[in-house]
Write a protein that holds these residues in place. Structure first.
Motif, PDB file in Angstrom:
ATOM      1  N   ILE A  90       0.798  -1.221   0.000  1.00 44.60           N
ATOM      2  CA  ILE A  90       0.000   0.000   0.000  1.00 44.60           C
ATOM      3  C   ILE A  90       0.838   1.283   0.000  1.00 44.60           C
ATOM      4  N   THR A  91       2.136   1.176   0.260  1.00 48.06           N
ATOM      5  CA  THR A  91       2.961   2.387   0.314  1.00 48.06           C
ATOM      6  C   THR A  91       4.438   2.056   0.115  1.00 48.06           C
ATOM      7  N   GLY A  92       5.191   3.052  -0.304  1.00 44.29           N
ATOM      8  CA  GLY A  92       6.634   2.890  -0.396  1.00 44.29           C
ATOM      9  C   GLY A  92       7.341   3.621   0.716  1.00 44.29           C
ATOM     10  N   MET A  93       6.559   4.226   1.646  1.00 41.12           N
ATOM     11  CA  MET A  93       7.174   5.027   2.701  1.00 41.12           C
ATOM     12  C   MET A  93       6.387   4.932   4.006  1.00 41.12           C
ATOM     13  N   MET A  94       7.083   4.516   5.059  1.00 40.70           N
ATOM     14  CA  MET A  94       6.498   4.512   6.396  1.00 40.70           C
ATOM     15  C   MET A  94       7.493   5.117   7.377  1.00 40.70           C
ATOM     16  N   GLU A  95       6.966   5.685   8.464  1.00 42.15           N
ATOM     17  CA  GLU A  95       7.807   6.242   9.518  1.00 42.15           C
ATOM     18  C   GLU A  95       7.242   5.845  10.879  1.00 42.15           C
TER      19      GLU A  95
END
Length: 200
Positions: A90-95
Motif C-alpha cells: 500500500i505504500t513505499g514510505m512509512m515512519e
C-alpha cells in the motif's frame, strides 16, 4: 598370470573400500555438519522471535496518509527496539511517529527518534494520539475489512510480519510536525485522536 591379475583386482577393491569407509567416518566432516546446524539454530534466535503484536489495525483511507496501531509485546529477556516498518502493498514510505504537544497546545506528529523500545517482558502501545506507524503516500485505497501486511524491522536486523485489519476511525485532527519532503495537503483531515477504534 590370471591368478596374479585376480589378486591385483582384489587388492584394488579392498583399498577402495577402506578409503570409502574412512571418508564416511571423517570426524572433520561430521564436526562441520554439526557446526553448520548449530549456526543455523543460533541465527534463528532473533529479537523478532520474541515480538508479537496484539490487536493490530490500520485506519481506512482513500488516499494520502493513514496509520497503524496495536500493542507491541516483548516475550523475551532483553529489550527490543523497532527501528522501521514497511507495507509494500500500500505504500513505499512509512515512519515511526510519536505525538507531541506544541507550544500553542495543539498536538502534532513527528518521527520517533531511536524507534519504539519494548522492555523485556513488557509492552509498548501504538494508539491514536500516541506513538504509531505512519503510512505515507498511499499507492491505493485501504478499505475497511481488508487485511494489510506490515513488516517490522528490529535493531538486530531481524524482521517480523504483522497482519493488520483495516477499520474505520474518526478522531481529533492532528498536524505533521515537520513537513519537509512531503505533501502537506495529503495530511489534511488525518484523524489521529485518542478515541477508541471500536469494532468497525
Amino acid at each position: 598370470m590370471r591368478t596374479t591379475r585376480f589378486a591385483a583386482l582384489l587388492s584394488a577393491a579392498a583399498l577402495t573400500l577402506v578409503v570409502s569407509g574412512c571418508g564416511s567416518d571423517d570426524p572433520t566432516t561430521t564436526a562441520s555438519d554439526s557446526s553448520s546446524g548449530s549456526d543455523t539454530s543460533a541465527s534463528e534466535t532473533t529479537e523478532a522471535s520474541s515480538l508479537s503484536v496484539t490487536d493490530p489495525w490500520v485506519k481506512s483511507a482513500e488516499e494520502g496518509m493513514t496509520a497503524a496501531f496495536g500493542t507491541l509485546v516483548n516475550e523475551g529477556d532483553s529489550d527490543i527496539t523497532v527501528v522501521s516498518a514497511t507495507a509494500s502493498d500500500i505504500t513505499g514510505m512509512m515512519e515511526l511517529h510519536e505525538t507531541v504537544q506544541n507550544d500553542d497546545g495543539s498536538m502534532a506528529m513527528q518521527p520517533k527518534e531511536g524507534g519504539f523500545v519494548i522492555p523485556a517482558g513488557g509492552e509498548h502501545e501504538l494508539s491514536p494520539g500516541g506513538d504509531h506507524l505512519m503510512i505515507m503516500d498511499l499507492t491505493r485505497p485501504v478499505e475497511p475489512g481488508e487485511t494489510v501486511t506490515l513488516t517490522l524491522t528490529l535493531d538486530d536486523g531481524s524482521t517480523t510480519d504483522v497482519e493488520a485489519t483495516v477499520k474505520e476511525f474518526t478522531g481529533a485532527d492532528e498536524n505533521y510536525q515537520d513537513g519537509e519532503g512531503m505533501d502537506m495537503d495529503s495530511d489534511e483531515g488525518m484523524d489521529m485522536g485518542s478515541e477508541d477504534s471500536g469494532d468497525n
